[in-house]
Design an enzyme around this catalytic site. Structure first.
Site, PDB file in Angstrom:
ATOM      1  N   ASN A 151      -2.671  12.731  -4.484  1.00  0.00           N
ATOM      2  CA  ASN A 151      -4.008  13.599  -5.289  1.00  0.00           C
ATOM      3  C   ASN A 151      -4.379  14.428  -5.080  1.00  0.00           C
ATOM      4  O   ASN A 151      -4.433  15.140  -5.625  1.00  0.00           O
ATOM      5  CB  ASN A 151      -4.801  12.302  -4.709  1.00  0.00           C
ATOM      6  CG  ASN A 151      -4.342  11.314  -5.862  1.00  0.00           C
ATOM      7  OD1 ASN A 151      -4.716  10.967  -7.515  1.00  0.00           O
ATOM      8  ND2 ASN A 151      -5.145   9.388  -5.645  1.00  0.00           N
ATOM      9  N   ASP A 177       0.991  -1.077   0.015  1.00  0.00           N
ATOM     10  CA  ASP A 177      -0.268  -0.084   0.552  1.00  0.00           C
ATOM     11  C   ASP A 177       0.719   1.244  -0.042  1.00  0.00           C
ATOM     12  O   ASP A 177       1.837   1.597   1.252  1.00  0.00           O
ATOM     13  CB  ASP A 177      -0.970  -0.118   1.180  1.00  0.00           C
ATOM     14  CG  ASP A 177      -1.974   0.882   1.045  1.00  0.00           C
ATOM     15  OD1 ASP A 177      -3.193   0.752   1.127  1.00  0.00           O
ATOM     16  OD2 ASP A 177      -1.112   2.206   1.342  1.00  0.00           O
ATOM     17  N   ILE A 178       1.176   2.142  -0.840  1.00  0.00           N
ATOM     18  CA  ILE A 178       1.914   3.292  -0.747  1.00  0.00           C
ATOM     19  C   ILE A 178       1.102   4.588   0.405  1.00  0.00           C
ATOM     20  O   ILE A 178       0.497   4.670   0.289  1.00  0.00           O
ATOM     21  CB  ILE A 178       1.581   3.965  -2.595  1.00  0.00           C
ATOM     22  CG1 ILE A 178       1.436   2.857  -3.549  1.00  0.00           C
ATOM     23  CG2 ILE A 178       1.791   5.390  -2.602  1.00  0.00           C
ATOM     24  CD1 ILE A 178       0.951   3.872  -5.350  1.00  0.00           C
ATOM     25  N   GLU A 185      -4.782   2.864  -4.128  1.00  0.00           N
ATOM     26  CA  GLU A 185      -3.290   2.242  -4.366  1.00  0.00           C
ATOM     27  C   GLU A 185      -2.622   0.895  -3.580  1.00  0.00           C
ATOM     28  O   GLU A 185      -1.831   1.133  -2.803  1.00  0.00           O
ATOM     29  CB  GLU A 185      -3.057   4.147  -3.093  1.00  0.00           C
ATOM     30  CG  GLU A 185      -3.034   4.226  -1.323  1.00  0.00           C
ATOM     31  CD  GLU A 185      -4.603   3.921  -1.823  1.00  0.00           C
ATOM     32  OE1 GLU A 185      -5.308   4.289  -1.898  1.00  0.00           O
ATOM     33  OE2 GLU A 185      -4.667   5.133  -0.571  1.00  0.00           O
ATOM     34  N   ASP A 214      -2.752   9.276 -10.692  1.00  0.00           N
ATOM     35  CA  ASP A 214      -2.600   7.576 -11.767  1.00  0.00           C
ATOM     36  C   ASP A 214      -0.593   7.828 -12.158  1.00  0.00           C
ATOM     37  O   ASP A 214      -0.775   6.786 -12.600  1.00  0.00           O
ATOM     38  CB  ASP A 214      -2.911   8.727 -12.937  1.00  0.00           C
ATOM     39  CG  ASP A 214      -5.019   8.733 -12.558  1.00  0.00           C
ATOM     40  OD1 ASP A 214      -4.738   7.796 -11.078  1.00  0.00           O
ATOM     41  OD2 ASP A 214      -5.266   8.803 -13.522  1.00  0.00           O
TER      42      ASP A 214
END
Ligand code: MG
Length: 326
Positions: free
Chosen positions: A186, A178-179, A221, A195
């Site tokens: 964003n 998970d980022i 993500e 993106d």
């Protein structure tokens, strides 16, 4: 377009061959049904437009039709059966055997050419349909943005991997990557930049993991990787990926963003009384708990699930916490 002519009458065969060549076809010939079948089975790119004589030794046109249509294929050939029988009963027999069209002997050039034209149009439509189907199948299995497998495809393939581990005892590691603080990317730079980060993250995954590892975008993500045939301890494999993410900034050409990833891993050694579906849910839930632990211990780290450390009480918070703050 390649055409196969099968006729035991040498004169008729050569006459038709010359006619078709004159109309621009690439012609292959067979002197009976058996030879025609052999060409269709062994040729690398067999002809898909066939003109078959009904009466031939070894294997007649009708039997050849039956043999061809029993072979399951997305690219069935278009078959024109040529015969001296022009009554309705023979016509019905030919069509039932799998012929697409039927032409009476002696063949008239204009009619033969027109019927070959119908065959060409039909094959062209079939080609387009196959391409459209392939695209749909690809879209159904892949994430549009990153090109990685999507969640549905992961679940389907994970089933097989778990089954294999149950059978062979060869361990499997499932990791949720998970980022960290992706929402901030964003919010700060906008979704197009978000993106691009997701795409680059996916590229780094493709470069790091092996072609036979399952690498998927699970949602947002969150990415899920399933590794089998492990060449190292799972923690070392995913620690390497964590470093691949951290070591070089993302979108270097313009923004240069520092990105990190938190990873939770769960392993399976093949021993379980649970069903495959239950094991899958267990693996996803356990790696999610390990991920939760990684997030709450400061992020940018890899945590292996440990049932003694990662208690059930944390689980109830996970879905809410990840979506909002991580
Ligand atoms: Mg014949």
């Amino acid at each position: 377009m390649k055409v196969l002519i099968a006729d035991d009458d040498k004169v008729l065969r050569m006459l038709m061959e010359r006619q078709l060549q004159g109309w621009g076809f690439e012609v292959m010939t067979a002197q009976d049904g058996a030879e025609a079948l052999d060409i269709l089975k062994t040729h690398e790119e067999p002809p898909r437009l066939l003109v078959l004589d009904w009466e031939m030794p070894n294997l007649d046109g009708i039997e050849l039709c039956r043999k061809i249509i029993t072979q399951e294929s997305n690219d069935p050939p278009y078959i024109i059966l040529v015969t001296a029988h022009s009554d309705q009963e023979h016509l019905a027999t030919a069509l039932q055997a799998g012929a697409n069209d039927y032409i009476s002997k002696p063949t008239k050039p204009a009619e033969l050419r027109a019927r070959l034209g119908v065959g060409l149009r039909t094959l062209e439509l079939q080609n387009r349909l196959n391409i459209a189907n392939e695209m749909l199948a690809y879209k159904a299995e892949h994430d549009e943005l990153t090109g990685l497998q999507n969640r549905a495809s992961l679940i389907e393939h994970l089933d097989n991997e778990i089954e294999r581990t149950k059978r062979t005892g060869e361990p499997l590691a499932l990791a949720i990557c998970d980022i960290d603080f992706f929402k901030r990317v964003n919010d700060t730079y906008g979704h197009p930049v978000g993106d691009r980060v997701l795409k680059e993250f996916a590229d780094r995954m493709r470069e790091t993991f092996r072609p036979y590892d399952l690498v998927s975008r699970y949602g947002g993500e969150e990415f899920v990787v399933c590794c089998t045939s492990l060449e190292a301890e799972p923690i070392a494999i995913f620690e390497r990926f964590r470093q691949v993410v951290e070591s070089t900034p993302f979108l270097e050409k313009d923004l240069s963003l520092s990105v990190t990833v938190s990873i939770g891993i769960a392993a399976f050694n093949g021993i379980s009384t649970l069903t495959t579906k239950e094991i899958m849910l267990e693996l996803i839930s356990s790696s999610d708990k390990a991920l939760y632990s990684a997030k709450h211990s400061g992020r940018n780290q890899v945590v292996m699930y440990d049932p003694e450390l990662h208690s059930e009480t944390e689980e109830s918070d996970t879905s809410i916490t990840y979506g909002q703050t991580c």
